[in-house]
Enzyme design. Structure first.
Site, mmCIF file in Angstrom:
data_model
loop_
_atom_site.group_PDB
_atom_site.id
_atom_site.type_symbol
_atom_site.label_atom_id
_atom_site.label_comp_id
_atom_site.label_asym_id
_atom_site.label_seq_id
_atom_site.Cartn_x
_atom_site.Cartn_y
_atom_site.Cartn_z
ATOM 1 N N GLY A 9 -16.724 -6.315 22.292
ATOM 2 C CA GLY A 9 -17.570 -6.771 23.399
ATOM 3 C C GLY A 9 -16.865 -7.708 24.363
ATOM 4 O O GLY A 9 -17.122 -7.677 25.568
ATOM 5 N N ASN A 10 -15.932 -8.521 23.836
ATOM 6 C CA ASN A 10 -15.281 -9.506 24.713
ATOM 7 C C ASN A 10 -14.337 -8.862 25.732
ATOM 8 O O ASN A 10 -13.954 -9.494 26.700
ATOM 9 C CB ASN A 10 -14.546 -10.571 23.886
ATOM 10 C CG ASN A 10 -13.434 -9.980 23.040
ATOM 11 O OD1 ASN A 10 -13.555 -8.862 22.535
ATOM 12 N ND2 ASN A 10 -12.345 -10.696 22.908
ATOM 13 N N LYS A 117 -30.795 -1.221 13.629
ATOM 14 C CA LYS A 117 -30.101 -1.675 14.841
ATOM 15 C C LYS A 117 -31.105 -1.921 15.978
ATOM 16 O O LYS A 117 -31.705 -0.981 16.504
ATOM 17 C CB LYS A 117 -29.099 -0.581 15.241
ATOM 18 C CG LYS A 117 -28.251 -0.904 16.416
ATOM 19 C CD LYS A 117 -26.950 -1.555 16.007
ATOM 20 C CE LYS A 117 -26.205 -2.044 17.236
ATOM 21 N NZ LYS A 117 -25.126 -2.954 16.920
ATOM 22 N N LYS A 200 -19.080 1.421 16.357
ATOM 23 C CA LYS A 200 -17.883 1.850 17.089
ATOM 24 C C LYS A 200 -16.605 1.725 16.245
ATOM 25 O O LYS A 200 -15.660 2.481 16.432
ATOM 26 C CB LYS A 200 -17.730 1.102 18.422
ATOM 27 C CG LYS A 200 -17.367 -0.362 18.307
ATOM 28 C CD LYS A 200 -16.052 -0.667 18.975
ATOM 29 C CE LYS A 200 -15.607 -2.099 18.883
ATOM 30 N NZ LYS A 200 -16.146 -3.058 17.972
ATOM 31 N N LYS A 262 -15.628 -3.852 10.554
ATOM 32 C CA LYS A 262 -14.233 -3.709 11.001
ATOM 33 C C LYS A 262 -13.308 -3.589 9.788
ATOM 34 O O LYS A 262 -12.447 -2.710 9.745
ATOM 35 C CB LYS A 262 -13.802 -4.916 11.841
ATOM 36 C CG LYS A 262 -14.586 -5.048 13.125
ATOM 37 C CD LYS A 262 -14.076 -6.193 13.978
ATOM 38 C CE LYS A 262 -15.140 -6.645 14.950
ATOM 39 N NZ LYS A 262 -15.805 -5.579 15.691
HETATM 40 P P1 ADP Z 1 -16.874 -6.999 18.566
HETATM 41 O O1 ADP Z 1 -17.682 -7.044 19.816
HETATM 42 O O2 ADP Z 1 -15.417 -7.076 18.819
HETATM 43 O O3 ADP Z 1 -17.276 -5.859 17.656
HETATM 44 P P2 ADP Z 1 -18.179 -8.896 16.770
HETATM 45 O O4 ADP Z 1 -18.788 -10.132 17.333
HETATM 46 O O5 ADP Z 1 -19.065 -7.803 16.308
HETATM 47 O O6 ADP Z 1 -17.134 -8.387 17.835
HETATM 48 O O7 ADP Z 1 -17.226 -9.299 15.534
HETATM 49 C C1 ADP Z 1 -16.167 -10.239 15.672
HETATM 50 C C2 ADP Z 1 -16.611 -11.617 15.208
HETATM 51 O O8 ADP Z 1 -16.787 -11.644 13.778
HETATM 52 C C3 ADP Z 1 -15.609 -12.725 15.424
HETATM 53 O O9 ADP Z 1 -15.666 -13.208 16.738
HETATM 54 C C4 ADP Z 1 -16.029 -13.791 14.405
HETATM 55 O O10 ADP Z 1 -16.843 -14.766 14.999
HETATM 56 C C5 ADP Z 1 -16.872 -13.006 13.409
HETATM 57 N N1 ADP Z 1 -16.478 -13.123 12.001
HETATM 58 C C6 ADP Z 1 -17.354 -12.999 10.973
HETATM 59 N N2 ADP Z 1 -16.753 -13.116 9.799
HETATM 60 C C7 ADP Z 1 -15.434 -13.320 10.057
HETATM 61 C C8 ADP Z 1 -14.280 -13.525 9.224
HETATM 62 N N3 ADP Z 1 -14.378 -13.530 7.906
HETATM 63 N N4 ADP Z 1 -13.085 -13.682 9.822
HETATM 64 C C9 ADP Z 1 -12.975 -13.664 11.174
HETATM 65 N N5 ADP Z 1 -14.034 -13.489 12.004
HETATM 66 C C10 ADP Z 1 -15.255 -13.310 11.465
HETATM 67 MG MG MG Z 2 -19.368 -5.642 16.872
#
Ligand code: ADP
Ligand code: MG
Length: 299
Positions: A9-10, A117, A200, A262
């Site tokens: 998302g970023n 969702k 995704k 992820k």
């Molecule tokens: P994206 O839009 O890239 O899918 P998400 O917000 O869904 O991003 O997931 C990424 C986020 O997951 C990171 O910004 C962080 O805040 C969070 N996060 C949760 N658990 C962890 C972890 N164990 N290590 C690192 N980040 C984590």
């Molecule tokens: Mg995400």
């Protein structure tokens, strides 16, 4: 190397204006990888964008899969535009194109019996019955109101896989499986769009396996994955074996819906062959991460 990059998302932001400006920065590290000689295939999320389209289209009763298709086109346009501009400015003779992609899911996927969702806007309790008569499933969302929820089924097959593969083989940069792909189910020989959202990161994992990629690269807001994330014992991880990653998943180190999918997608890709690796890092660190200098590698 053939690399599937999943953008979080970023990389895109929340509005059209923000997105158009952010994609210029997103294109630079991606073109760095292309300049290094890698074959780059791009997958992106669509949470805020599909929510916005769905909301704007409410009065027209636009079905959800169509909203997903619009989000692929709209985000794809911005990405291919920014990539082409960046490629041209560096004198790299390559083109980028977006493929509207359908991803087949199992109509008996258990996700359909437990939709989780949330999509679109918040409703009041009084509005719920009229939504339910439209066939929508509505759930209360953390005390903030009621929202429509859809299933998040597992992706099985990418319908446009041979077209995507030929475009990549011919040296093009392909943006595909946007938002996880448009979920479709099989009815006989037909594919039918369903209101659902495919994760995704899972779609990127399936794509990476399908096109026989060497690397699955998930780019998100953090440079590395941590255990004991957000606590005093936080430890950032550089390299993980599949077994270690599975153990940390089971111990609950990764937040469901954000980091967990992820890591799970990375495990599934790395598990599919000894030569295959997965990397989780930030967009800015992608190039260094592929050189083994940062990020979290799962292999
Ligand atoms: P994206 O839009 O890239 O899918 P998400 O917000 O869904 O991003 O997931 C990424 C986020 O997951 C990171 O910004 C962080 O805040 C969070 N996060 C949760 N658990 C962890 C972890 N164990 N290590 C690192 N980040 C984590
Ligand atoms: Mg995400």
């Amino acid at each position: 190397m053939r690399i599937v990059v999943a953008l979080g998302g970023n990389a895109l932001g929340n509005t059209a204006q923000e997105q158009l400006s952010l994609v210029k920065d997103t294109a630079k590290p991606l073109v760095d990888l292309i300049e290094e000689g890698h074959q780059v295939v791009i997958v992106h999320g669509n949470g805020p964008q599909v929510g916005m389209i769905n909301l704007a289209m409410e009065s027209t009763n636009m079905p959800f899969p169509e909203c997903g298709a619009m989000s692929q086109g709209y985000i794809g346009f911005h990405l291919q535009n920014a990539l082409q501009n960046e490629l041209k400015s560096r004198g790299v003779n390559k083109s980028a194109a977006t493929i509207v992609t359908q991803v087949i899911v199992d109509k008996d996927d258990q996700a359909f019996s437990n939709p989780t969702k949330p999509i679109g806007k918040f409703y009041t309790a009084a509005e719920v019955p009229s939504l339910e008569t439209k066939g929508f499933i509505v759930k209360e969302d953390a005390g903030r109101g009621y929202r429509r929820v859809v299933a998040s089924p597992f992706p099985i097959e990418i319908s446009e896989k041979s077209i995507v593969t030929s475009l990549i083989d011919a040296g093009n940069i392909v943006i595909t499986c946007g938002g996880g792909g448009i979920p479709v189910i099989k009815e006989g020989n037909d594919l039918i769009g369903v209101p659902a959202v495919i994760d995704k990161d899972n779609a990127a994992m399936l794509l990476a396996k399908t096109i026989k990629a060497d690397y699955l690269v998930i780019l998100t807001a953090v440079e590395k994955v941590a255990i004991n994330f957000g606590t005093a014992d936080e430890k950032w991880l550089s390299e993980l074996t599949i077994d270690q990653a599975k153990k940390y998943c089971a111990e609950g180190h990764f937040a469901p819906g954000s980091m967990l999918p992820k890591v799970e997608a990375c495990i599934m890709f790395a598990e599919s062959s000894n030569e295959r690796k997965s990397l989780i890092t930030s967009l800015e660190k992608a190039k260094e991460g592929l050189k083994g200098l940062t990020g979290t590698v799962i292999k």
